[in-house]
Design a protein around this motif. Structure first.
Motif, short mmCIF file in Angstrom:
data_model
loop_
_atom_site.label_atom_id
_atom_site.label_comp_id
_atom_site.label_asym_id
_atom_site.label_seq_id
_atom_site.Cartn_x
_atom_site.Cartn_y
_atom_site.Cartn_z
N SER A 24 0.82 -1.22 0.00
CA SER A 24 0.00 0.00 0.00
C SER A 24 0.85 1.27 0.00
O SER A 24 0.47 2.28 -0.61
CB SER A 24 -0.94 -0.01 1.21
OG SER A 24 -0.21 -0.09 2.41
N HIS A 83 -4.50 -3.07 2.03
CA HIS A 83 -4.37 -1.92 2.94
C HIS A 83 -4.07 -2.39 4.35
O HIS A 83 -4.76 -3.25 4.91
CB HIS A 83 -5.67 -1.10 2.93
CG HIS A 83 -6.03 -0.58 1.56
ND1 HIS A 83 -5.33 0.42 0.94
CD2 HIS A 83 -7.01 -0.95 0.70
CE1 HIS A 83 -5.87 0.66 -0.24
NE2 HIS A 83 -6.89 -0.16 -0.41
N LYS A 106 -5.85 3.34 3.68
CA LYS A 106 -6.98 3.02 2.82
C LYS A 106 -7.67 4.28 2.33
O LYS A 106 -7.95 4.43 1.13
CB LYS A 106 -7.96 2.12 3.57
CG LYS A 106 -9.19 1.73 2.78
CD LYS A 106 -10.08 0.82 3.61
CE LYS A 106 -11.35 0.46 2.87
NZ LYS A 106 -12.22 -0.42 3.68
N THR A 115 -5.45 6.22 -0.11
CA THR A 115 -5.45 5.58 -1.42
C THR A 115 -6.74 5.86 -2.18
O THR A 115 -6.72 6.15 -3.39
CB THR A 115 -5.26 4.06 -1.27
OG1 THR A 115 -4.06 3.78 -0.56
CG2 THR A 115 -5.22 3.38 -2.63
#
Length: 486
Positions: free
Chosen positions: A242, A309, A315, A318
């Motif tokens: 991630s 994630h 998260k 992103t």
């Protein structure tokens, strides 16, 4: 593969033979027209008879797929576009195979997963194995009651003949070179075998290939077999880091945001900037569309599918970066759309330009769904992409984009006096109808009457078999016969 052939199987084989004969008649006796929808109707009639007691799965999605198949097959009767004519020769059989595998697969088997592709090809492989086993069984049946010694003799004779062929070819070539009279005699040998019809043999082979394909494929679909290893393979997904992903998104988005801010007036000003010509301006917009499709959309799909994630903060970051990426891509898509529209206003409409316009609208729908998917994780990307692509392709095939092109070119002529009659003549039958309409508006358009006269002469001497019947071509033929050009 051991098998037992019942009376119902032999009857089904007979129906497949009839299907093979119809397929050869439909696709190899002239230009395809009404024959495609006739074949599809017959094929599904045999399929439904064979599976009359079979519990189908994925029926709602199956209905959508079969509707698209029938519409695409009907387009051979309704329209006359050479691009879709060629594409649908491959697309329709592919969709039929997909549909049959879909509705005969287990109910809990998810078609939107990559493992379904493996399952589909495994069914095709099993069909080939089934036909091989059936041929072996059939050959074994022919051997029954035949003396093994005589059979061995015939095998050896056949092997000897095959071995002698290359030697015989060399010897014949030398003898023909040595004697002119022998050459004349050998040259007349083909006349002795005119009783053999090469075309008939080829058609027979084609029928047998179709028969074997239909019989083997539909026979193996009865068995719902899915290997456990295939189901397990679907769970082995490679995950991307991630932090690395977020870094890449930030770098890319920085470039896109700066580019969009600096070029915003250039994108949407509606005029040419610098030393660009209209052609360069439109091509530049097209390549932006290409990059949006291949780079931005691909990046978004890969990240949504494979990124793992670690924290909720990562998260959300992103998701925010992906949202910016999709919005920046939408700006570029809008820019490309406007540039192509500006190009069309100057140079007129063509099939490719209208097709690209429709593809841009399709991409806008894809990007909109992708934007929602970024924040609603339970949605399936492939599920939506496949269904939307299927509906889009079916729509542009049935709608007849040539009709839009012709209409816009006629409108452009009425407002500006400019029209390319040679381009309209290069289109399908719809283009010829457009030329006939232009002749009613103005008979003094250069080269128009000459083109129409040539088309009329071709139509008067042309005859087509029933397989080629097409409503658009028949309409053109009727209009050309009524046309007074003298």
């Amino acid at each position: 593969m051991e098998m037992k052939i019942s009376k119902a199987d032999w009857l089904f084989l007979f129906f497949c033979l009839l299907l093979g004969i119809l397929a050869e008649e439909a696709f190899f006796r002239g230009q395809i027209g009404i024959s495609y929808i006739v074949f599809v109707m017959a094929f599904y009639t045999v399929f439904l008879w064979r599976y009359r007691r079979f519990p189908f799965s994925h029926q709602r999605f199956g209905y959508l797929v079969i509707c698209c198949i029938w519409l695409l097959a009907t387009s051979y009767l309704l329209n006359d576009n050479i691009l879709f004519y060629a594409l649908n020769i491959m697309v329709i059989p592919g969709l039929i195979i997909f549909h049959l595998v879909l509705v005969t697969s287990p109910k809990k088997f998810q078609w939107a997963k990559p493992v379904f592709v493996i399952y589909l090809f495994s069914r095709l492989l099993e069909a080939i194995k089934y036909n091989a086993a059936f041929a072996a069984l059939f050959g074994k049946g022919l051997k029954q009651g035949v003396d093994e010694d005589k059979l061995l003799i015939w095998k050896k004779i056949l092997i000897g003949m095959l071995i002698s062929v290359p030697v015989l070819l060399i010897v014949l070539k030398l003898l023909i070179s040595a004697d002119t009279q022998f050459e004349r005699m050998i040259g007349g040998i083909p006349d002795w075998f005119r009783i053999l019809d090469a075309e008939g043999i080829i058609r027979l082979i084609t029928i047998l290939i179709y028969t074997a394909a239909f019989f083997g494929f539909m026979q193996v679909l009865v068995k719902k077999q899915i290997k456990v290893m295939m189901q397990q393979a679907d769970t082995q997904v490679v995950h991307l880091d991630s932090i690395i992903t977020l870094t890449v998104l930030i770098v890319i988005n920085t470039v896109y945001v700066l580019f969009t801010l600096v070029q915003f007036k250039y994108f949407f000003g509606g005029t040419l900037q610098g030393d660009y010509t209209y052609a360069e301006y439109a091509r530049k917009g097209f390549f932006e569309l290409l990059f949006v499709t291949l780079i931005n959309l691909s990046i978004t799909v890969v990240i949504l599918t494979f990124v793992n994630h670690t924290t909720s903060v990562m998260k959300r970051m992103t998701q925010t970066m992906l949202t910016i990426l999709v919005l920046a891509s939408s700006v570029m898509l809008s820019s490309a759309f406007l540039r192509l529209h500006l190009y069309e206003e100057v140079y007129g409409f063509s099939f490719i330009r209208v097709l690209v316009h429709s593809f841009m609208i399709f991409l806008a729908v894809i990007f909109t769904y992708t934007l929602v998917k970024i924040w609603v994780e339970k949605l399936s990307l492939f599920h939506f992409y496949f269904i939307t692509s299927l509906i889009y392709y079916t729509t542009i095939t049935v709608v007849d984009l040539d009709k839009i092109v012709v209409k816009e070119n006629i409108n452009r002529y009425q407002t500006s006096g400019k029209v390319d009659v040679h381009y309209l003549n290069s289109l399908s039958s719809t283009g010829v109808l457009g030329l006939i309409e232009l002749n009613k508006i103005d008979q003094n358009i250069p080269d128009l009457r000459t083109i129409l006269q040539e088309r009329k002469n071709e139509a008067m001497i042309k005859s087509s078999p029933w397989q080629s019947y097409n409503l658009k071509r028949e309409q053109v033929l009727t209009e050309l016969k009524k046309l007074e050009l003298e």
